[in-house]
Design an enzyme around this catalytic site. Structure first.
Site, mmCIF file in Angstrom:
data_model
loop_
_atom_site.group_PDB
_atom_site.id
_atom_site.type_symbol
_atom_site.label_atom_id
_atom_site.label_comp_id
_atom_site.label_asym_id
_atom_site.label_seq_id
_atom_site.Cartn_x
_atom_site.Cartn_y
_atom_site.Cartn_z
ATOM 1 N N HIS A 359 0.791 -1.238 0.000
ATOM 2 C CA HIS A 359 0.000 0.000 0.000
ATOM 3 C C HIS A 359 0.813 1.273 0.000
ATOM 4 O O HIS A 359 0.251 2.356 0.150
ATOM 5 C CB HIS A 359 -0.909 0.058 1.223
ATOM 6 C CG HIS A 359 -1.984 -0.970 1.220
ATOM 7 N ND1 HIS A 359 -3.243 -0.724 0.716
ATOM 8 C CD2 HIS A 359 -1.988 -2.243 1.627
ATOM 9 C CE1 HIS A 359 -3.982 -1.807 0.852
ATOM 10 N NE2 HIS A 359 -3.236 -2.753 1.401
ATOM 11 N N LYS A 547 -7.829 14.159 4.802
ATOM 12 C CA LYS A 547 -6.991 12.958 4.799
ATOM 13 C C LYS A 547 -5.974 13.108 5.918
ATOM 14 O O LYS A 547 -5.865 14.171 6.519
ATOM 15 C CB LYS A 547 -6.268 12.777 3.460
ATOM 16 C CG LYS A 547 -5.612 14.062 2.913
ATOM 17 C CD LYS A 547 -5.001 13.839 1.538
ATOM 18 C CE LYS A 547 -5.967 13.949 0.384
ATOM 19 N NZ LYS A 547 -6.274 12.691 -0.270
ATOM 20 N N ARG A 548 -5.225 12.025 6.215
ATOM 21 C CA ARG A 548 -4.160 12.152 7.194
ATOM 22 C C ARG A 548 -3.220 13.283 6.786
ATOM 23 O O ARG A 548 -2.999 13.523 5.591
ATOM 24 C CB ARG A 548 -3.387 10.827 7.308
ATOM 25 C CG ARG A 548 -4.152 9.747 8.030
ATOM 26 C CD ARG A 548 -4.440 10.136 9.461
ATOM 27 N NE ARG A 548 -3.260 10.061 10.269
ATOM 28 C CZ ARG A 548 -2.989 9.112 11.161
ATOM 29 N NH1 ARG A 548 -3.858 8.148 11.370
ATOM 30 N NH2 ARG A 548 -1.872 9.130 11.860
ATOM 31 N N LYS A 553 1.396 14.452 1.150
ATOM 32 C CA LYS A 553 0.038 14.778 0.706
ATOM 33 C C LYS A 553 -0.123 16.284 0.474
ATOM 34 O O LYS A 553 -1.121 16.743 -0.078
ATOM 35 C CB LYS A 553 -0.989 14.274 1.719
ATOM 36 C CG LYS A 553 -1.022 12.743 1.841
ATOM 37 C CD LYS A 553 -2.016 12.287 2.898
ATOM 38 C CE LYS A 553 -1.935 10.802 3.232
ATOM 39 N NZ LYS A 553 -2.579 9.913 2.254
ATOM 40 N N THR A 654 -8.107 7.009 -1.846
ATOM 41 C CA THR A 654 -9.471 6.492 -1.996
ATOM 42 C C THR A 654 -10.494 7.586 -1.744
ATOM 43 O O THR A 654 -11.622 7.507 -2.224
ATOM 44 C CB THR A 654 -9.729 5.305 -1.035
ATOM 45 O OG1 THR A 654 -9.161 5.602 0.242
ATOM 46 C CG2 THR A 654 -9.116 4.030 -1.578
ATOM 47 N N LYS A 658 -14.344 8.806 -3.418
ATOM 48 C CA LYS A 658 -15.559 9.171 -2.676
ATOM 49 C C LYS A 658 -16.057 10.552 -3.094
ATOM 50 O O LYS A 658 -17.260 10.781 -3.257
ATOM 51 C CB LYS A 658 -15.285 9.138 -1.161
ATOM 52 C CG LYS A 658 -14.966 7.736 -0.658
ATOM 53 C CD LYS A 658 -14.311 7.712 0.722
ATOM 54 C CE LYS A 658 -13.640 6.357 0.950
ATOM 55 N NZ LYS A 658 -12.675 6.356 2.057
HETATM 56 C C1 26W Z 1 4.278 0.478 9.851
HETATM 57 C C2 26W Z 1 3.493 1.723 9.906
HETATM 58 C C3 26W Z 1 2.518 1.831 8.794
HETATM 59 C C4 26W Z 1 1.186 2.018 9.068
HETATM 60 C C5 26W Z 1 0.274 2.112 8.038
HETATM 61 C C6 26W Z 1 2.938 1.750 7.486
HETATM 62 C C7 26W Z 1 2.036 1.838 6.461
HETATM 63 C C8 26W Z 1 0.708 2.019 6.731
HETATM 64 C C9 26W Z 1 -0.303 2.084 5.622
HETATM 65 C C10 26W Z 1 0.169 1.246 4.469
HETATM 66 C C11 26W Z 1 -0.578 3.477 5.203
HETATM 67 C C12 26W Z 1 -1.793 3.571 4.321
HETATM 68 O O1 26W Z 1 -2.904 3.646 4.793
HETATM 69 N N1 26W Z 1 -1.573 3.598 2.995
HETATM 70 C C13 26W Z 1 -2.634 3.990 2.087
HETATM 71 O O2 26W Z 1 -3.333 2.854 1.627
HETATM 72 C C14 26W Z 1 -4.456 3.232 0.840
HETATM 73 C C15 26W Z 1 -5.212 1.987 0.501
HETATM 74 O O3 26W Z 1 -4.516 1.218 -0.413
HETATM 75 C C16 26W Z 1 -4.014 4.002 -0.378
HETATM 76 O O4 26W Z 1 -5.143 4.451 -1.078
HETATM 77 C C17 26W Z 1 -3.167 5.205 0.019
HETATM 78 O O5 26W Z 1 -2.643 5.843 -1.136
HETATM 79 C C18 26W Z 1 -2.044 4.762 0.926
HETATM 80 O O6 26W Z 1 -1.337 5.883 1.420
#
Ligand code: 26W
Length: 829
Positions: A359, A547-548, A553, A654, A658
């Site tokens: 992701h 968003k976060r 971003k 995503t 929406k």
């Molecule tokens: C290890 C810490 C950590 C925590 C969360 C690393 C990575 C994450 C996630 C992968 C972050 C995340 O939410 N990524 C998002 O995933 C969405 C669903 O696929 C994408 O639409 C976003 O672009 C992406 O940033």
């Protein structure tokens, strides 16, 4: 069955008296919510049992979606809609003088996720059930979800999200289905008589994993799948206070162990895309992976004529990013140590079962656990990972004898750490990215070595969102317009939203669309007035970025533009249509830059509100505590969708989908799924700006970017940055308040090309404002976005996962009879 109003009223009153021992008249709003939820659950339960029986009877291949996060939001209204009883319940309660909407609002907003990844998992569960696929969730029942955000004096303050304070109406605790998970201690093999090895565990912490099941209701198809969330408890009653230490008089350590166990499912880590070396997080990962796999294997072993060596025919485990990648060695452990398979057989089965989704391409998100703590916590698992690594490296050396560098890069263990992404790729049969450009970047850059080794494993699955929650539920007025114009088939077949294009030149439809957007804007304005005490003008353009908060971003680009408009107004310029910029999002508690962005946004809000030049023309609102419930109010009211990440950095996004589904027009970079959105709606309905992926990669490759140079050649930027560095010229703001932001843009050479894209962004915003002046043109663009949004339904995404990766087909047999559902008022489903 809830078939009539009388029945609903009777069931509802009976529940109140059964649950609370009081007459209906004395029940509080919370009592009423709980009673209605219980009535709905009774309705669900029959289908739930029946769905499980159907899966067993048909011996369907079951998919288990393993995810550390499920950002589900509230369930009640979604379940009412899926059962087809929303309207009848609203009317029945209405007769009792009870406002359904007030009840809906009392449900906690289940926030067991950080952002995109967690919400995607929730959308996927919804689509799997709606399409009748045997697909379930496996995760952690965190006692505290993502923190509640408060903004105090412009600063983010985090408060615990105690979402389980009142009983959770949707979960069922299943203590008889508990399993034991072992952590720490020592593990060593002893030979058995038959020559096999038995692994002995000494002094391990025994954790009892107790499952809580939540029903995932399919859309009017009698399918109810399962979301299983695990809670950590002390292993047994005697262990409740560790007996051995207790009797040794070591009371304090005994109590401490118990807390150490319960801590495992206590809280969701609030980091989004930033890996931190926290041992508790590794414990969480192993805990839910081990519990999930043990219970799945146990369940399937109960089947008649089941052969463990054929487990890959029965199940598929999908891992949501690398967080559950311990599934690889844990499944190996179960197959070998508990089921007696040899290594080769166990490996064949494991790698036939596990599929992995990546992701993010942000390097700081890559999980790497130091060998020492990994081995100490998971001694047996470490042995298995070592052996996987030994075999993998040997094979690599055979294939690439003259390229030891490659082997070192790809090794699962190296530089003193276990590399979880490498483990996930080697141990799975499918690796996918989440948007076309992201998958290409994985193949050509981030995971290039692995792509060269296993090209057949790599595939793209562009993300999607459930149109049931994000359109049908959250935007009833637009849903109604769609049903009036194209009928209600889009609810089951979202691709048919494309039929809405026929109305792109229909003046009355375009007018209705504008009116609906306006009503939704008014609804949001009312919420903002209640929450923030600020009144916003529904005649202004609602330009939204939610968003976060993250540097890539580029919320800061948005803020620079707002300051640019502020200076123009101060200058006496005409900026055209009044604008309301709406922002929301949480910052990871230890991410100082992101927190600085929130503070800056808050101070700009104050600045604009106090400036006579901005009155009625320009305002900025930062909404507190962004989450699913708030999002459901925001998207329907948005006109401009800000998708402005640095090209190449946002894996998919995503919220972009929406917004589009609710008729907002995107101003965006060519990044993630924005590219596919633009392809879908055409350049004339998507407002592009900024560097392309290739241009960004060029800069990185050549290292020839200088943010100072850009700054010095643009007086607008010079002025804005000087203003930020002066604390917005306000006495109450210390001069170095925004030092994190200034440093990142200048001293650290603007890693995300904010200054480089500024001019293009400003120009494009001007173009956007001109387009907005023509209500008809804008409304048509809005319509084209809605019409183009069908392929971004997660139903479409899930169908592709099912066909290409999981190899499963829908099992749905009968359609659920409906008493009424909102759109059925207008058209027949
Ligand atoms: C290890 C810490 C950590 C925590 C969360 C690393 C990575 C994450 C996630 C992968 C972050 C995340 O939410 N990524 C998002 O995933 C969405 C669903 O696929 C994408 O639409 C976003 O672009 C992406 O940033």
């Amino acid at each position: 069955m809830l078939r009539s109003k009388t029945q609903v009223i009777a069931e509802f009153k009976k529940k109140i008296s059964n649950m609370f021992g009081i007459p209906f008249e004395e029940a509080s709003v919370a009592n009423r919510y709980a009673a209605l939820a219980a009535v709905v659950r009774d309705e669900i339960n029959e289908d739930w049992v029946e769905t499980n029986a159907r899966y067993t009877r048909k011996d369907e291949r079951q998919v288990y979606y393993f995810s550390l996060e499920f950002l589900t939001g509230r369930f009640l209204e979604n379940n009412l809609l899926c059962l087809g009883v929303r309207d009848i319940c609203e009317e029945a309660l209405g007769e009792l003088g009870v406002d359904l909407n007030a009840l809906l609002e009392t449900e906690p907003d289940a926030g067991l996720g950080n952002g995109g990844l967690g919400r995607l998992a929730a959308c996927f569960l919804d689509s799997m059930a709606a399409l009748g696929y045997a697909g379930h969730g496996n995760g952690i029942r965190y006692k505290y979800g993502l923190f509640t955000q408060k903004i105090v004096d412009g600063y983010q303050v985090e408060l615990p999200d105690n979402w389980l304070r009142e009983a959770n109406a949707w979960e069922i605790r299943k203590p008889d289905k508990s399993v034991e998970v072992l952590l720490g201690g020592r593990c060593y093999p002893v030979p058995e008589k038959d020559g096999s090895l038995k692994f002995i565990y000494e002094d391990a912490l025994r954790v009892r994993a107790v499952p809580y099941d939540i029903p995932i209701v399919g859309y009017r198809n009698s399918t109810v799948n399962n979301l299983r969330l695990w809670s950590a408890e002390a292993a047994s009653d005697e262990d409740d206070l560790d007996f051995k230490s207790f009797s040794r008089g070591d009371y304090v350590n005994a109590v401490y162990d118990r807390y150490a166990i319960e801590a495992i499912s206590e809280v969701l880590y609030p980091d989004d895309s930033n890996y931190n070396n926290r041992e508790l997080r590794l414990k969480q990962q192993y805990f839910f992976v081990s519990a999930g796999l043990q219970s799945i294997v146990r369940h399937h072993m109960r089947k008649k004529e089941f052969k463990i060596a054929e487990l890959d025919k029965h199940i598929c485990i999908h891992i949501n990013d690398t967080h559950p990648s311990l599934a690889v060695p844990e499944l190996m452990r179960i197959l070998m140590d508990s089921c007696g398979l040899g290594w080769d057989n166990a490996w064949r089965v494991t790698t036939g079962i596990i599929a992995y989704t990546n992701h993010t391409i942000m390097p700081e998100a890559l999980e790497k656990w130091p060998i020492d703590s990994f081995r100490a916590l998971l001694p047996r698992i470490y042995m298995i990972v070592e052996e996987i690594n030994r075999r993998f490296c040997a094979e690599m050396l055979r294939r690439f004898p003259s390229d030891p560098g490659r082997v070192a890069r790809m090794a699962i263990i190296g530089d003193g750490v276990v590399r979880m992404a490498n483990l996930a790729i080697v141990g799975s049969f499918s690796v996918n990215g989440v948007a076309a450009v992201h998958t290409e970047l994985l193949k050509t850059h981030v995971l290039r070595d692995f792509y060269e080794l296993y090209p057949e494993k790599f595939n793209n699955k562009t993300n999607g969102i459930t149109h049931r929650r994000w359109l049908l539920k959250s935007n009833p007025a637009l849903s109604e317009l769609l049903c009036d114009t194209i009928g209600s088939a889009w609810i089951r077949e979202p691709q048919r939203l494309a039929e809405f294009e026929r109305f792109k030149n229909d003046a009355s439809v375009l007018t209705r669309l504008t009116e609906i957007k306006r009503a939704n804007k008014q609804r949001l304005a009312k919420i903002i007035l209640e929450k923030n005490g600020i009144s916003i003008d529904p005649n202004s353009i609602f330009d939204v970025q939610v968003k976060r908060i993250h540097a890539y971003k580029r919320q800061i680009l948005n803020l620079l533009h707002v300051l640019h408009l502020y200076f123009r107004l101060q200058n006496g310029d005409d900026i055209g249509t009044p604008r309301t910029f709406i922002m929301a999002g949480k910052a990871a508690p230890s991410y100082y830059y992101a927190k600085n962005v929130i503070k800056l946004a808050s101070e700009i809000t104050r600045l604009l509100a106090a400036a006579p030049s901005c009155k009625g023309k320009l305002s900025l609102i930062f909404l507190e505590n962004y989450g699913i419930a708030l999002a459901e109010h925001i998207f329907p009211a948005a006109e401009v969708s800000e998708q402005i990440s640095t090209a190449s950095k946002e894996a998919s996004g995503t919220s972009n989908m929406k917004f589009m589904m609710n008729g907002a027009v995107t101003i965006g970079t060519g990044d993630g799924a924005n590219i596919e959105i633009r392809n879908q709606v055409g350049d004339e309905n998507f407002i592009s700006f900024g560097l392309s992926v290739d241009e960004v990669l060029e800069y990185y490759a050549h290292g020839n970017y200088s943010s100072w140079q850009v700054l010095n050649s643009d007086p607008r930027l010079e002025r804005i940055l000087a203003f930020i560095r002066s604390g917005l010229g306000c006495e109450h703001i210390p001069a170095d308040e925004f030092i994190n932001i200034a440093r990142s843009l200048l001293d650290y050479n603007d890693e995300f090309f904010v200054l480089r894209d500024f001019s293009s962004y400003v120009q494009t915003q001007e173009k956007l404002e001109k387009m907005y002046r023509s209500t008809k043109l804008w409304s048509k663009m809005s319509l084209m976005n809605i019409a183009g949004s069908g392929i971004f339904s997660s139903d479409n995404t899930i169908t592709q996962y099912a066909n290409d990766i999981w190899h499963i087909t829908p099992t749905c047999e009968k359609e659920r009879p409906s008493t009424s559902v909102r759109p059925a008022k207008i058209g027949k489903t």
